[in-house]
Design an enzyme around this catalytic site. Structure first.
Site, PDB file in Angstrom:
ATOM      1  N   ASN A   1      32.282 -34.954  -1.203  1.00 34.53           N
ATOM      2  CA  ASN A   1      33.741 -34.846  -1.400  1.00 34.53           C
ATOM      3  C   ASN A   1      34.540 -34.864  -0.096  1.00 34.53           C
ATOM      4  O   ASN A   1      35.650 -35.381  -0.066  1.00 34.53           O
ATOM      5  CB  ASN A   1      34.093 -33.631  -2.262  1.00 34.53           C
ATOM      6  CG  ASN A   1      33.686 -32.321  -1.657  1.00 34.53           C
ATOM      7  OD1 ASN A   1      32.693 -32.242  -0.938  1.00 34.53           O
ATOM      8  ND2 ASN A   1      34.445 -31.292  -1.926  1.00 34.53           N
TER       9      ASN A   1
ATOM     10  N   GLY B   1      27.080 -28.031  -1.399  1.00 38.23           N
ATOM     11  CA  GLY B   1      27.044 -28.776  -2.660  1.00 38.23           C
ATOM     12  C   GLY B   1      27.214 -27.858  -3.845  1.00 38.23           C
ATOM     13  O   GLY B   1      27.811 -26.778  -3.737  1.00 38.23           O
ATOM     14  N   SER B   2      26.668 -28.277  -4.971  1.00 39.50           N
ATOM     15  CA  SER B   2      26.921 -27.556  -6.221  1.00 39.50           C
ATOM     16  C   SER B   2      26.030 -26.305  -6.349  1.00 39.50           C
ATOM     17  O   SER B   2      24.998 -26.194  -5.693  1.00 39.50           O
ATOM     18  CB  SER B   2      26.638 -28.488  -7.402  1.00 39.50           C
ATOM     19  OG  SER B   2      25.304 -28.938  -7.326  1.00 39.50           O
TER      20      SER B   2
ATOM     21  N   GLU C   1      26.694 -23.346   1.010  1.00 36.12           N
ATOM     22  CA  GLU C   1      28.143 -23.494   0.843  1.00 36.12           C
ATOM     23  C   GLU C   1      28.352 -24.144  -0.515  1.00 36.12           C
ATOM     24  O   GLU C   1      28.195 -25.353  -0.668  1.00 36.12           O
ATOM     25  CB  GLU C   1      28.716 -24.376   1.975  1.00 36.12           C
ATOM     26  CG  GLU C   1      28.591 -23.766   3.365  1.00 36.12           C
ATOM     27  CD  GLU C   1      29.640 -22.686   3.640  1.00 36.12           C
ATOM     28  OE1 GLU C   1      30.622 -22.594   2.888  1.00 36.12           O
ATOM     29  OE2 GLU C   1      29.469 -21.937   4.608  1.00 36.12           O
TER      30      GLU C   1
ATOM     31  N   CYS D   1      36.211 -28.130  -2.790  1.00 35.21           N
ATOM     32  CA  CYS D   1      35.491 -26.938  -3.246  1.00 35.21           C
ATOM     33  C   CYS D   1      36.402 -25.720  -3.349  1.00 35.21           C
ATOM     34  O   CYS D   1      36.170 -24.841  -4.167  1.00 35.21           O
ATOM     35  CB  CYS D   1      34.333 -26.646  -2.309  1.00 35.21           C
ATOM     36  SG  CYS D   1      34.844 -26.501  -0.590  1.00 35.21           S
TER      37      CYS D   1
ATOM     38  N   GLU E   1      33.327 -25.578 -12.996  1.00 32.72           N
ATOM     39  CA  GLU E   1      34.269 -26.009 -11.960  1.00 32.72           C
ATOM     40  C   GLU E   1      34.808 -27.394 -12.360  1.00 32.72           C
ATOM     41  O   GLU E   1      34.032 -28.276 -12.733  1.00 32.72           O
ATOM     42  CB  GLU E   1      33.482 -26.096 -10.643  1.00 32.72           C
ATOM     43  CG  GLU E   1      34.297 -26.499  -9.448  1.00 32.72           C
ATOM     44  CD  GLU E   1      33.410 -26.616  -8.186  1.00 32.72           C
ATOM     45  OE1 GLU E   1      32.170 -26.503  -8.296  1.00 32.72           O
ATOM     46  OE2 GLU E   1      33.974 -26.831  -7.114  1.00 32.72           O
TER      47      GLU E   1
HETATM   48  P1  NAD Z   1      25.554 -31.874  -5.291  1.00 31.91           P
HETATM   49  O1  NAD Z   1      24.996 -30.516  -5.314  1.00 31.91           O
HETATM   50  O2  NAD Z   1      25.355 -32.754  -6.459  1.00 31.91           O
HETATM   51  O3  NAD Z   1      24.986 -32.698  -4.034  1.00 31.91           O
HETATM   52  C1  NAD Z   1      25.016 -32.190  -2.729  1.00 31.91           C
HETATM   53  C2  NAD Z   1      23.849 -32.763  -1.952  1.00 31.91           C
HETATM   54  O4  NAD Z   1      22.641 -32.347  -2.576  1.00 31.91           O
HETATM   55  C3  NAD Z   1      23.819 -34.280  -1.897  1.00 31.91           C
HETATM   56  O5  NAD Z   1      23.450 -34.692  -0.606  1.00 31.91           O
HETATM   57  C4  NAD Z   1      22.745 -34.654  -2.913  1.00 31.91           C
HETATM   58  O6  NAD Z   1      22.045 -35.832  -2.579  1.00 31.91           O
HETATM   59  C5  NAD Z   1      21.808 -33.458  -2.838  1.00 31.91           C
HETATM   60  N1  NAD Z   1      21.105 -33.232  -4.095  1.00 31.91           N
HETATM   61  C6  NAD Z   1      21.508 -33.572  -5.342  1.00 31.91           C
HETATM   62  N2  NAD Z   1      20.585 -33.201  -6.255  1.00 31.91           N
HETATM   63  C7  NAD Z   1      19.570 -32.632  -5.568  1.00 31.91           C
HETATM   64  C8  NAD Z   1      18.335 -32.052  -5.944  1.00 31.91           C
HETATM   65  N3  NAD Z   1      17.947 -32.004  -7.208  1.00 31.91           N
HETATM   66  N4  NAD Z   1      17.558 -31.549  -4.977  1.00 31.91           N
HETATM   67  C9  NAD Z   1      17.935 -31.587  -3.690  1.00 31.91           C
HETATM   68  N5  NAD Z   1      19.109 -32.119  -3.277  1.00 31.91           N
HETATM   69  C10 NAD Z   1      19.915 -32.644  -4.203  1.00 31.91           C
HETATM   70  O7  NAD Z   1      27.093 -31.675  -4.945  1.00 31.91           O
HETATM   71  P2  NAD Z   1      28.199 -32.785  -4.800  1.00 31.91           P
HETATM   72  O8  NAD Z   1      28.471 -33.349  -6.166  1.00 31.91           O
HETATM   73  O9  NAD Z   1      27.896 -33.729  -3.706  1.00 31.91           O
HETATM   74  O10 NAD Z   1      29.450 -31.892  -4.326  1.00 31.91           O
HETATM   75  C11 NAD Z   1      30.236 -31.198  -5.221  1.00 31.91           C
HETATM   76  C12 NAD Z   1      29.919 -29.720  -5.237  1.00 31.91           C
HETATM   77  O11 NAD Z   1      29.851 -29.226  -3.919  1.00 31.91           O
HETATM   78  C13 NAD Z   1      31.001 -28.906  -5.903  1.00 31.91           C
HETATM   79  O12 NAD Z   1      30.406 -27.909  -6.688  1.00 31.91           O
HETATM   80  C14 NAD Z   1      31.757 -28.274  -4.735  1.00 31.91           C
HETATM   81  O13 NAD Z   1      32.423 -27.095  -5.060  1.00 31.91           O
HETATM   82  C15 NAD Z   1      30.669 -28.083  -3.769  1.00 31.91           C
HETATM   83  N6  NAD Z   1      31.196 -28.054  -2.403  1.00 31.91           N
HETATM   84  C16 NAD Z   1      31.186 -26.893  -1.701  1.00 31.91           C
HETATM   85  C17 NAD Z   1      31.727 -26.862  -0.436  1.00 31.91           C
HETATM   86  C18 NAD Z   1      31.756 -25.607   0.396  1.00 31.91           C
HETATM   87  O14 NAD Z   1      32.037 -25.701   1.581  1.00 31.91           O
HETATM   88  N7  NAD Z   1      31.470 -24.446  -0.153  1.00 31.91           N
HETATM   89  C19 NAD Z   1      32.259 -28.001   0.125  1.00 31.91           C
HETATM   90  C20 NAD Z   1      32.232 -29.169  -0.630  1.00 31.91           C
HETATM   91  C21 NAD Z   1      31.693 -29.185  -1.894  1.00 31.91           C
END
Ligand code: NAD
Length: 459
Positions: free
Chosen positions: A115, A188-189, A210, A244, A334
């Protein structure tokens, strides 16, 4: 291209060579990285535009500008941060000189989301390198132009033994997580955060997570509604709500709801025009799967503004939803898109029953001019960080640690906090040989009284 295990073993060997402990070497890497990023400024804007039509202005304010500030800060302060810090001795260490040494963990894995694909990959990289670690970074597979550019930049500036960017999706991430790291930094999520935490636990690897969650925005009856609407029209729809720390939903004093909705509609039209699809300032949703996900959330919702969706164009209009049920799809997860549910309250208990229905959020916002209500709210609810009378801006001060609590994450970074995150605090007591009081040595008979007096003196 070397395999993951080859790169990792190269990095482990390089770390052991002690070269990354050399502060001038780290500085030279950071300066080269800055120069490369500056010379790629327009390429960064182009990549983000191609990935999800992110406007140049937003890329500057929320990615490029923040990365350059973080680099400037690290370059300016690194010598000071890296120096062992002397602390006062205690009763038990006296006479000694006591220090905290900043020790790099070693080889670090950084996994980034899509994002804010440039910022959230490069910012942790900067502080991990500043702290003297080696890094393997995995940018998101969903922003392929930005991720390719990140890989090019990393490849150009860093020897593979210091830092490498490895692109790929779940398969690559899984392979990376199966390795033994000295630290893992994941953004990430929540669901993938749990996978990362499990992988880290296997080797007792320290981890920063995060994550996200449903961040509330409370508006009480002392707030200036016009100003509130203006600020929310910025903070909620920046990056098309794919932030996020975006306000996931509003909780407003019930008698103000209609006036607020009217004011917000006016502000949204001012920002994006009567047909936001034609606006050059509204980014797209990252992919069709996420458009579909958000569209499903809207199915049982009462749309009072916007609601237009074009799956092919990955477009969702800024959308307002009136009073959804807490058990609706929209209020279960979310939202992570340009959709804003508006809930109401009359009593403090109404607010509690909404916020405590969810895990601890990453952010909480309050619009109010009532200092008592503001302080009560800050202290009562548990959340990562927040803002009073605006959205998002706490992210932009490197003096404020940024991170979640509970399900919204663990650990923090930004500025010096980031440097500290990637450094182990090694406690060292340097004992002189000039004095060796006999009090601690057996036989203890007759010494306890004096010992108690000394403890009192030192505490
Ligand atoms: P995501 O968790 O789908 O992916 C994040 C990363 O994890 C990517 O690089 C992806 O390739 C990897 N990934 C995906 N599935 C995986 C698995 N099974 N095993 C290991 N790695 C895996 O998240 P997203 O869709 O890229 O981002 C959105 C989410 O991130 C939202 O929930 C948002 O709130 C959160 N976010 C948090 C922050 C923060 O600073 N706290 C910042 C940005 C986004």
């Amino acid at each position: 291209m070397n395999t993951i295990t080859q790169i990792l073993s190269k990095q482990k060997a390089f770390f052991k060579s002690q070269k990354t402990k050399d502060v001038p070497y780290r500085l030279s890497l950071l300066k080269a990285l800055k120069q490369e990023i500056v010379s790629n400024e327009h390429a960064i804007y182009d990549a983000l535009k191609k990935d999800f039509k992110k406007p140049e202005f937003e890329t500057f304010i929320s990615e490029f500008g923040l990365v350059i500030s973080e680099l400037n800060l690290a370059i300016k302060n690194l010598k000071k941060w890296a120096k062992p810090k002397r602390v006062k001795p205690s009763m038990l260490t006296f006479p000694a000189r006591d220090y905290i040494y900043k020790e790099p963990y070693g080889t670090i894995l950084i996994i980034a989301p899509w994002n804010y694909p440039f910022l959230l990959a490069i910012e942790p990289l900067i502080m991990a390198i500043a702290a003297g670690n080696t890094v393997i970074l995995k940018p998101s597979e969903l922003t392929k132009h930005t991720s390719q550019l990140i890989t090019d930049i990393v490849q150009k500036i860093f020897p593979e033994a210091v830092a490498a960017s490895i692109e790929g999706g779940v398969e690559i991430a899984t392979e990376l997580l199966s390795q033994k790291w000295d630290y893992i930094f994941f953004t990430g999520s929540v669901s993938v955060g749990k996978i990362v935490a499990r992988a880290a636990a296997r080797h007792l690897t320290p981890v920063t997570l995060e994550l996200g969650g449903k961040s509330p925005c409370i508006i009480d009856d002392t707030a200036d509604l016009k100003l509130v609407a203006r600020r929310i029209s910025w903070g909620k729809f920046l990056n098309a709500g794919q932030t996020c720390i975006s306000a996931d939903y509003i909780i407003i004093k019930s008698n103000l709801k209609d006036a607020f909705i009217d004011a917000l509609k006016i502000e949204i039209i001012k920002r994006y025009g009567a047909n936001p699809k034609e606006s050059r300032d509204l980014p797209r949703i990252i992919n069709k799967r996420n458009v579909q996900r958000i569209a499903e959330m809207l199915e049982d919702s009462h749309v009072i503004f916007g609601g237009n969706i074009d799956v092919e164009d990955c477009y969702i209009a800024p959308t307002l939803i009136d009073s959804p049920n807490l058990d609706s799809k929209l209020m279960s997860d979310e939202i992570f898109g340009p959709v804003l549910p508006i809930l109401t309250y009359d009593t403090e208990q109404d607010i509690e029953s909404i916020i405590w229905n969810y895990d601890k959020p990453l952010a909480l916002y309050v619009f109010s001019n009532n200092d008592t209500f503001i302080e009560q709210t800050i202290k009562k609810y548990s959340f990562g960080g927040g803002v009073i009378n605006d959205l998002l801006i706490h992210f932009g001060n490197h003096r404020l640690p940024f991170g979640g609590i509970g399900a919204s994450g663990m650990g923090a970074y930004h500025g010096k906090t980031g440097f500290d995150t990637f450094s182990h605090n090694k406690a060292i007591s340097k004992r002189g040989n000039w004095s060796d009081p006999s009090i601690r040595y057996a036989p203890y008979k007759g010494k306890l009284g004096l010992l108690k007096k000394m403890f009192k003196y030192f505490s």
